[in-house]
Design a protein around this motif. Sequence first.
Motif, PDB file in Angstrom:
ATOM      1  N   ALA A 102      17.660   2.181  12.014  1.00  0.00           N
ATOM      2  CA  ALA A 102      17.608   0.974  11.182  1.00  0.00           C
ATOM      3  C   ALA A 102      16.230   0.335  11.234  1.00  0.00           C
ATOM      4  CB  ALA A 102      18.666  -0.023  11.643  1.00  0.00           C
ATOM      5  N   PHE A 103      15.599   0.316  12.401  1.00  0.00           N
ATOM      6  CA  PHE A 103      14.261  -0.255  12.538  1.00  0.00           C
ATOM      7  C   PHE A 103      13.260   0.514  11.688  1.00  0.00           C
ATOM      8  CE2 PHE A 103      10.071   0.017  14.573  1.00  0.00           C
ATOM      9  CZ  PHE A 103       9.713  -1.325  14.637  1.00  0.00           C
ATOM     10  N   TRP A 104      13.292   1.835  11.744  1.00  0.00           N
ATOM     11  CA  TRP A 104      12.308   2.640  11.015  1.00  0.00           C
ATOM     12  C   TRP A 104      12.569   2.635   9.523  1.00  0.00           C
ATOM     13  CZ3 TRP A 104       7.834   3.879  13.006  1.00  0.00           C
ATOM     14  CH2 TRP A 104       7.706   3.876  14.401  1.00  0.00           C
ATOM     15  N   ARG A 105      13.826   2.528   9.097  1.00  0.00           N
ATOM     16  CA  ARG A 105      14.099   2.379   7.662  1.00  0.00           C
ATOM     17  C   ARG A 105      13.490   1.089   7.143  1.00  0.00           C
ATOM     18  NH1 ARG A 105      19.266   4.603   8.950  1.00  0.00           N
ATOM     19  NH2 ARG A 105      20.151   2.504   9.108  1.00  0.00           N
ATOM     20  N   ARG A 106      13.590   0.040   7.935  1.00  0.00           N
ATOM     21  CA  ARG A 106      13.001  -1.248   7.539  1.00  0.00           C
ATOM     22  C   ARG A 106      11.480  -1.129   7.471  1.00  0.00           C
ATOM     23  NH1 ARG A 106      11.239  -5.956  10.300  1.00  0.00           N
ATOM     24  NH2 ARG A 106      11.403  -7.817   8.995  1.00  0.00           N
ATOM     25  N   MET A 107      10.877  -0.453   8.441  1.00  0.00           N
ATOM     26  CA  MET A 107       9.428  -0.296   8.436  1.00  0.00           C
ATOM     27  C   MET A 107       8.956   0.504   7.219  1.00  0.00           C
ATOM     28  SD  MET A 107       8.282  -2.031  10.954  1.00  0.00           S
ATOM     29  CE  MET A 107       9.623  -3.139  10.530  1.00  0.00           C
ATOM     30  N   GLU A 108       9.741   1.513   6.833  1.00  0.00           N
ATOM     31  CA  GLU A 108       9.383   2.297   5.644  1.00  0.00           C
ATOM     32  C   GLU A 108       9.376   1.426   4.396  1.00  0.00           C
ATOM     33  OE1 GLU A 108      12.009   5.630   5.425  1.00  0.00           O
ATOM     34  OE2 GLU A 108      11.511   6.295   7.455  1.00  0.00           O
ATOM     35  N   LYS A 109      10.357   0.532   4.277  1.00  0.00           N
ATOM     36  CA  LYS A 109      10.422  -0.352   3.116  1.00  0.00           C
ATOM     37  C   LYS A 109       9.262  -1.325   3.092  1.00  0.00           C
ATOM     38  CE  LYS A 109      15.458  -0.187   2.616  1.00  0.00           C
ATOM     39  NZ  LYS A 109      16.728  -0.968   2.666  1.00  0.00           N
ATOM     40  N   LEU A 110       8.731  -1.678   4.280  1.00  0.00           N
ATOM     41  CA  LEU A 110       7.636  -2.633   4.367  1.00  0.00           C
ATOM     42  C   LEU A 110       6.259  -1.980   4.284  1.00  0.00           C
ATOM     43  CD1 LEU A 110       8.980  -4.933   7.242  1.00  0.00           C
ATOM     44  CD2 LEU A 110       8.923  -5.439   4.789  1.00  0.00           C
ATOM     45  N   ALA A 111       6.223  -0.649   4.198  1.00  0.00           N
ATOM     46  CA  ALA A 111       4.931   0.055   4.212  1.00  0.00           C
ATOM     47  C   ALA A 111       4.021  -0.374   3.067  1.00  0.00           C
ATOM     48  CB  ALA A 111       5.148   1.568   4.182  1.00  0.00           C
ATOM     49  N   ARG A 112       4.596  -0.663   1.897  1.00  0.00           N
ATOM     50  CA  ARG A 112       3.779  -1.061   0.740  1.00  0.00           C
ATOM     51  C   ARG A 112       2.982  -2.319   1.029  1.00  0.00           C
ATOM     52  NH1 ARG A 112       8.505   0.891  -1.275  1.00  0.00           N
ATOM     53  NH2 ARG A 112       8.411   2.510  -2.872  1.00  0.00           N
ATOM     54  N   SER A 113       3.541  -3.230   1.817  1.00  0.00           N
ATOM     55  CA  SER A 113       2.835  -4.467   2.130  1.00  0.00           C
ATOM     56  C   SER A 113       2.064  -4.377   3.442  1.00  0.00           C
ATOM     57  CB  SER A 113       3.820  -5.640   2.201  1.00  0.00           C
ATOM     58  OG  SER A 113       4.824  -5.415   3.171  1.00  0.00           O
ATOM     59  N   ALA A 114       2.378  -3.387   4.281  1.00  0.00           N
ATOM     60  CA  ALA A 114       1.701  -3.242   5.565  1.00  0.00           C
ATOM     61  C   ALA A 114       0.343  -2.563   5.435  1.00  0.00           C
ATOM     62  CB  ALA A 114       2.575  -2.445   6.536  1.00  0.00           C
ATOM     63  N   PHE A 115       0.173  -1.757   4.378  1.00  0.00           N
ATOM     64  CA  PHE A 115      -1.054  -0.985   4.202  1.00  0.00           C
ATOM     65  C   PHE A 115      -1.758  -1.362   2.897  1.00  0.00           C
ATOM     66  CE2 PHE A 115       1.410   1.589   7.084  1.00  0.00           C
ATOM     67  CZ  PHE A 115       0.472   2.184   7.916  1.00  0.00           C
ATOM     68  N   ASP A 116      -3.089  -1.235   2.924  1.00  0.00           N
ATOM     69  CA  ASP A 116      -3.868  -1.282   1.691  1.00  0.00           C
ATOM     70  C   ASP A 116      -3.992   0.147   1.186  1.00  0.00           C
ATOM     71  OD1 ASP A 116      -4.500  -4.016   1.363  1.00  0.00           O
ATOM     72  OD2 ASP A 116      -6.040  -3.875   2.911  1.00  0.00           O
ATOM     73  N   LEU A 117      -3.666   0.355  -0.091  1.00  0.00           N
ATOM     74  CA  LEU A 117      -3.814   1.664  -0.710  1.00  0.00           C
ATOM     75  C   LEU A 117      -4.749   1.535  -1.901  1.00  0.00           C
ATOM     76  CD1 LEU A 117      -0.434   1.487   0.082  1.00  0.00           C
ATOM     77  CD2 LEU A 117      -0.829   3.905  -0.339  1.00  0.00           C
ATOM     78  N   SER A 118      -5.661   2.479  -2.038  1.00  0.00           N
ATOM     79  CA  SER A 118      -6.599   2.424  -3.154  1.00  0.00           C
ATOM     80  C   SER A 118      -7.009   3.823  -3.554  1.00  0.00           C
ATOM     81  CB  SER A 118      -7.836   1.597  -2.793  1.00  0.00           C
ATOM     82  OG  SER A 118      -8.490   2.146  -1.663  1.00  0.00           O
TER      83      SER A 118
END
Length: 250
Positions: free
Chosen positions: A131-147
């Motif tokens: 459950a913790f890692w599923r939540r982290m996956e959903k938050l990846a878009r806001s946790a990282f800068d992508l360019s």
Amino acid sequence: MTYDVAVIGVPRAEKALRDAGFAIVVADAAEGFDDDTHTWALSTGDDARVVISDQPVTGRDNLTPYLGVAVHGVPNYFMLTGDDALADARLHYIIECLKLMRRRESTRIEVRYSTQRTFHDRGGRERETPAFWRRMEKLARSAFDLSSPVAVENEVYDGPASVRIGDDEHSVRVRLTGYLDPIDGRYHWRGTVFEMLPEDVLKQSQPVQLTIDGTAEGRITERTPWGTYSVAGVGAPPFALDDDVAVPTR
């Protein structure tokens, strides 16, 4: 040759990456990141977009690596150690980040400083629960800068810049865009500064100078909840425009 991923000291990651559809190369070391092409030079003589390595790196302020896998200041680099259930969860998370890059057609990924700082301040502990890692996956878009690669496309610039505030100059990464306003007839540009600036930057009344292809004056308008800064200006922008875009001189 340029590969999707270079694997350094993590043989257990090779099959999982291939199964996920990534072209990999096994190397002994990564020798340097090219900020223009967003690739790592490898000891094999090849290049790779992303490195997954058992060799730890330190980023800004020596903060605890975010989720044990990434640090701000070292883009396109993930760390992976151990052979337990937590290492399995980290590997799965890294692959999901790579898939996110692929979906977004991004070539650069870097954990946000604010994300890593918060993780560090909260004790820097990750869990083994699904459950913790599923939540982290959903938050990846806001946790990282992508360019994507440094370029100006449709009057959008994403790349390195220099910001001068008073007598101090700071090397930063920015994403800027602009438009000709049909009401006042002037060119308005705005965007985001991704690096940390002095704490009192919003209190200073003088404009900041932003330099890319040229120099333009603007203002830092706010600090966002993600630790980035909004910048805006009027007149010729600091990035180059297409030849058919005429910017009024007044």
